[in-house]
Design an enzyme around this catalytic site. Structure first.
Site, short mmCIF file in Angstrom:
data_model
loop_
_atom_site.label_atom_id
_atom_site.label_comp_id
_atom_site.label_asym_id
_atom_site.label_seq_id
_atom_site.Cartn_x
_atom_site.Cartn_y
_atom_site.Cartn_z
CB CYS A 24 35.64 77.33 2.71
SG CYS A 24 36.22 76.21 4.01
CD GLU A 61 31.34 73.43 -0.89
OE1 GLU A 61 30.13 73.58 -0.60
OE2 GLU A 61 32.21 74.31 -0.66
#
Length: 221
Positions: free
Chosen positions: A2, A104
């Site tokens: 992340c 992402e």
């Protein structure tokens, strides 16, 4: 993994969602929160929940150089309970890191396509995080890392790792002001269910951390 996320809610929404009193000092929404920046986190000090800012990128209390933080933006939940950098934090320095989406990058044959990922059922949520205090001379830093796990079925199509998003009913338990064995903290994380996610493509404009405006979240047409 992340490495970028958003927090666009207003202050009152955050206070209400997490049951906080008072104000959040210097609160600022952000379309593109990146490692090394300030992130809004919540801890329990034994008397009440408190919200404030930590620097994203963990600098362990024993580190000789704060630059180590840029290598420690995430911690693998599978091994954090035994790693020297995270084990004691799993026991007693757990935090919520407030967000409302994360980015992402999905690899394709020709590029990495950025996607914005949100929960289907609620707007605001919290990543499971760990924090620490680092002091050297007159310098003091409060820093954090986001715990990650293997991607679920939805996320596997995008990336093999994903941040741990705490179910609403488990947030207070994660930051309860009690010391627990690190193995028990790992078991807690292992047994969490994952809420339904949704994703859409956004522009590579978000790739640059300096870009922080509505263009970061606009869907590609």
């Amino acid at each position: 993994m992340c490495g970028r996320y958003t927090l666009l809610a207003d202050e009152l929404e955050i206070l209400d969602e997490f049951g906080l009193e008072g104000e959040i000092a210097d609160y600022e929404p952000s379309y593109n929160i990146a490692p090394g920046q300030r992130v809004l986190a919540i801890i329990h000090n034994g008397k009440e929940k408190r919200a404030g800012y930590l620097r994203w990128g963990l600098v362990p209390s024993w580190a000789k150089d704060e630059k180590i933080g840029y290598k420690m933006i995430n911690a693998r939940s599978e091994t954090a309970h035994v790693k020297p950098s995270f084990r004691k934090l799993m026991e007693s320095k757990r935090c919520l890191i407030v967000a409302d989406s994360f980015y992402e990058w999905k690899k394709t044959e020709s590029e990495k396509q950025p996607k914005r990922i949100q929960l289907q059922g609620r707007k605001l949520f919290a990543f499971a995080g760990l924090w620490d205090k680092w002091e050297q001379g007159e310098n003091t830093l409060f820093t954090c890392t986001i715990l990650t796990k293997e991607a679920n079925g939805f996320m596997k199509e995008i990336h093999h790792r994903m941040p741990i998003i705490l179910p609403k009913e488990k947030e207070d338990e994660w930051i309860a002001p009690v010391k627990i064995p690190s193995e028990k903290a790992k078991t807690f994380l292992d047994t969490l269910h994952t809420e339904e996610l949704t994703a859409y493509n956004v522009s590579s404009y978000v790739n640059a951390a300096k870009n922080n405006d509505v263009k970061c979240i606009q869907p590609l047409t």
